[in-house]
Design a protein around this motif. Structure first.
Motif, PDB file in Angstrom:
ATOM      1  N   THR A  26       0.856  -1.179   0.000  1.00 57.84           N
ATOM      2  CA  THR A  26       0.000   0.000   0.000  1.00 57.84           C
ATOM      3  C   THR A  26       0.893   1.228   0.000  1.00 57.84           C
ATOM      4  N   ARG A  83       0.838   5.482  -0.181  1.00 60.03           N
ATOM      5  CA  ARG A  83       0.020   6.687  -0.039  1.00 60.03           C
ATOM      6  C   ARG A  83       0.830   7.893  -0.510  1.00 60.03           C
ATOM      7  N   SER A 119       0.279  12.253  -2.284  1.00 63.64           N
ATOM      8  CA  SER A 119      -0.594  13.391  -2.612  1.00 63.64           C
ATOM      9  C   SER A 119      -0.320  13.814  -4.039  1.00 63.64           C
ATOM     10  N   ASP A 155      -5.420  13.242  -1.926  1.00 65.66           N
ATOM     11  CA  ASP A 155      -4.606  12.088  -1.563  1.00 65.66           C
ATOM     12  C   ASP A 155      -4.839  10.933  -2.519  1.00 65.66           C
ATOM     13  N   ARG A 169      -3.756   6.691  -3.374  1.00 65.52           N
ATOM     14  CA  ARG A 169      -3.340   5.434  -2.752  1.00 65.52           C
ATOM     15  C   ARG A 169      -3.250   4.374  -3.840  1.00 65.52           C
TER      16      ARG A 169
END
Length: 103
Positions: free
Chosen positions: A58, A60, A62, A73, A75
Motif C-alpha cells: 500500500t 500513499r 498526494s 490524496d 493510494r
C-alpha cells in the motif's frame, strides 16, 4: 481490467504506466525495480522507498499542486502472486477507485 477513467500505457514486471483522464489528467508511473519503489505523477516523484527487505503493498501519496490545486490524496494497493508478479493493481484518489487491474 476495470476503468473508464484511465488506460494502461505500459506494463512489465514490477512496473506500470497508466494515463488518467479523470478526475485530473495525468500519467502515473510505478516502479519496483532494483530494490527501490517509486511513484511518479506526470514526472514528479510523489513517493519513494528503498525496499531491501519488504515491498510495500500500500502506497500513499498526494497529487502535486500542478496537477490538483486541492492536493488530493492518492493510494495504490498492490497484490502480488508468487515470484512478485503483480496480480492486482488498484489506484484510488481520495476514497474513489479510479483504476483496477486484475491479471
Amino acid at each position: 481490467m476495470f476503468t473508464e477513467r484511465a488506460s494502461l500505457a505500459e506494463r512489465t514486471f514490477l512496473y506500470r504506466v497508466i494515463d488518467f483522464r479523470s478526475p485530473q489528467e495525468f500519467q502515473l508511473r510505478y516502479s519496483g525495480w532494483w530494490f527501490r519503489q517509486t511513484v511518479q505523477v506526470s514526472g514528479i516523484t510523489v513517493w519513494s522507498k528503498i525496499s531491501w527487505l519488504d515491498i510495500d503493498r500500500t502506497v500513499r501519496f498526494s497529487l502535486p499542486e500542478s496537477i490538483d490545486p486541492h492536493g488530493r490524496d492518492g493510494r495504490i494497493e498492490i497484490d502480488f502472486s508468487r515470484g512478485l508478479q503483480i496480480r492486482r493493481f488498484r489506484v484510488w484518489i481520495d476514497d474513489q477507485l479510479i483504476y483496477d487491474e486484475v491479471t
